[in-house]
Design a protein around this motif. Structure first.
Motif, PDB file in Angstrom:
ATOM      1  N   GLN A 125       0.683  -1.082   0.090  1.00 57.66           N
ATOM      2  CA  GLN A 125      -0.091  -0.027   0.003  1.00 57.66           C
ATOM      3  C   GLN A 125       0.995   1.378   0.130  1.00 57.66           C
ATOM      4  N   LEU A 126       1.919   1.221   0.563  1.00 55.12           N
ATOM      5  CA  LEU A 126       2.799   2.174   0.753  1.00 55.12           C
ATOM      6  C   LEU A 126       3.461   2.509  -0.728  1.00 55.12           C
ATOM      7  N   LYS A 163       2.174   1.780  -3.487  1.00 53.37           N
ATOM      8  CA  LYS A 163       1.288   2.281  -4.284  1.00 53.37           C
ATOM      9  C   LYS A 163       0.949   3.757  -3.951  1.00 53.37           C
ATOM     10  N   GLN A 164       1.096   4.201  -2.814  1.00 51.98           N
ATOM     11  CA  GLN A 164       0.832   5.295  -2.208  1.00 51.98           C
ATOM     12  C   GLN A 164       1.873   6.358  -2.818  1.00 51.98           C
ATOM     13  N   ARG A 208       1.959   7.055  -7.032  1.00 52.35           N
ATOM     14  CA  ARG A 208       0.910   7.744  -7.459  1.00 52.35           C
ATOM     15  C   ARG A 208       1.133   8.863  -8.417  1.00 52.35           C
ATOM     16  N   GLU A 220      -7.735  12.569  -6.373  1.00 54.45           N
ATOM     17  CA  GLU A 220      -8.206  12.419  -4.970  1.00 54.45           C
ATOM     18  C   GLU A 220      -8.611  13.792  -4.196  1.00 54.45           C
ATOM     19  N   SER A 245     -11.370  10.533   5.481  1.00 53.40           N
ATOM     20  CA  SER A 245     -10.203   9.803   4.987  1.00 53.40           C
ATOM     21  C   SER A 245      -9.067  10.071   6.384  1.00 53.40           C
TER      22      SER A 245
END
Length: 432
Positions: free
Chosen positions: A220-221, A223-224, A227, A235, A312
């Motif tokens: 996840q990190l 992919k973050q 970006r 977003e 969020s």
């Protein structure tokens, strides 16, 4: 030379007493004609004042090449010479407790100081790494994915690099590579098994490493981090739209509350009796007064509205079972009393299903409480209307149907009617 002979502890010839005049020079402070003032250098044309100030100052001294920490800038301070004898120093051996080879080192130390431990030995902090015997491994630590050689190498690397798992992964055998998560999972698995087998203290916490969660977190990190600008802008636009929607929602709720207050105030004004009516006997009342009536639509019967956590970021699931701030003390006490009668923990474990059902249960408890309060209010109004009818019509009485009394509702149950007081968009107005 006298100072050198003092350091080497050699005899020296008698020297005259050192005075301030000898050190500083008496002739230096004698008054005399001042030297002619140096000629001021003119700044060349086209050169900025700041650049010229870096080249020369008022006394035409050269600028410093290195920054200094003296109080007078780059100028040399006056020498401070002492008149006492220099203390002797000795070339003393010492050892470092961090080394196991018995190496001996030397350094200068004052002869008057007492020998002490090497001051940098306090930084020699070593981590205690767990170990096991052959019997413990054969009985409890065997694994289908790890061999004995790999397990031994894992503990050896842990001792060498003080549990720095990233370095341990880098030094791992290239023939069968292992990830950092695999190494950490195997190590903490061994620690947990041995702690249970050896029967350690109950207060000591056994750490369990979740390798799958760590992998998902790193993915996840990653992919973050990868970006694109378009994704970040999208977003941000979604977040702005969410803020606008929440602002419109708050505005609608505020208008609904204002309208509800106006309806309640209108009903309360109709309920207030006149002072002149108390002094007039009931028999002399010829004009019937307006009966105080409570509109059932003015009574808010909605239960509990729990907020939606859609912002969020990270939030605790236990916040979902927290009662809103607009719940009164009476309703809170009613909820606590009902939960105590039902033998339900007021602070359960906040899992997904428990949060949902626990909130629904408390909302139903509050709804039941509000229905009972509305029923009691309606019964009071019926009794008031009956007394007014008997006062206006002597000899007659008004019977209240048993279907709307408290006893009948306890047996048959209260049927809830949802009445839209404010009116939702698209709902036609009620003209009846």
């Amino acid at each position: 030379m006298a100072d050198v002979r003092d350091i080497l502890e050699l005899d020296r010839a008698t020297t005259p007493e050192i005075t301030r005049d000898i050190v500083m020079g008496a002739d230096k402070f004698k008054k005399g004609p001042r030297p002619p003032t140096a000629k001021v250098t003119k700044r060349p044309e086209g050169m900025h004042r700041e650049v010229f100030a870096l080249l020369y100052n008022d006394k035409n001294d050269a600028p410093p090449l290195l920054p200094t920490d003296t109080g007078n800038g780059y100028k040399q301070t006056k020498a401070k010479l002492g008149l006492r004898k220099v203390r002797p120093w000795a070339w003393t051996p010492f050892t470092n407790p961090a080394r196991t080879d018995g190496a001996i080192f030397y350094h200068w130390r004052r002869a008057s100081d007492e020998p002490r431990e090497y001051p940098f030995a306090k930084f020699n902090k070593q981590i205690s790494v767990i170990s096991y015997t052959d019997t413990e491994y054969n009985t409890h630590l065997q694994s289908e994915t790890w061999t004995r050689a790999e397990t031994d190498m894992l503990l050896d690397l842990a001792k060498r690099f003080d549990l720095r798992f990233t370095i341990m992964c880098d030094r791992w055998n290239r023939d069968k590579p292992r990830t950092v998560e695999d190494i950490k999972e195997r190590y903490y698995e061994i620690c947990g098994i041995l702690e249970k087998v050896r029967g350690g203290s109950s207060d000591k916490k056994i750490y369990v490493f979740d390798a799958d969660h760590e992998r998902r977190r790193k993915e996840q990190l990653d992919k973050q981090f990868k970006r694109t600008n378009e994704q970040m802008e999208e977003e941000q636009s979604l977040i702005n739209e969410l803020k606008k929607i929440e602002a419109r929602k708050r505005d609608r709720e505020r208008k609904t509350q204002d309208l509800q207050k106006l309806i309640s105030q209108a009903d309360s004004q109709g309920e207030t009796p006149r002072k002149s009516d108390k002094k007039i006997p009931k028999k002399k009342l010829h004009h019937p007064t307006r009966p105080s009536r409570i509109d059932p639509s003015a009574i808010e019967i909605t239960g509990i509205k729990f907020p939606d956590f859609k912002n969020s970021g990270v939030s605790l699931r236990s916040q979902r079972i927290k009662l809103p701030a607009n719940i009164g003390q009476k309703k809170t006490k009613a909820i606590e009393q009902m939960l105590q009668e039902l033998h339900i923990d007021p602070n359960p474990i906040p899992t997904e299903d428990i949060c949902l059902h626990f909130n629904e249960l408390r909302s139903d408890i509050v709804l039941n409480y509000e229905l009972k309060s509305a029923l009691a209010t309606c019964e009071f109004e019926l009794q008031s209307l009956r007394h007014q009818y008997e006062a206006l019509n002597p000899g007659k009485t008004l019977s209240i149907p048993t279907s709307i009394s408290t006893g009948a509702n306890d047996q048959e149950g209260i049927k809830q009617e949802i009445i839209d007081v404010v009116g939702s968009p698209g709902t036609p107005a009620n003209t009846t």
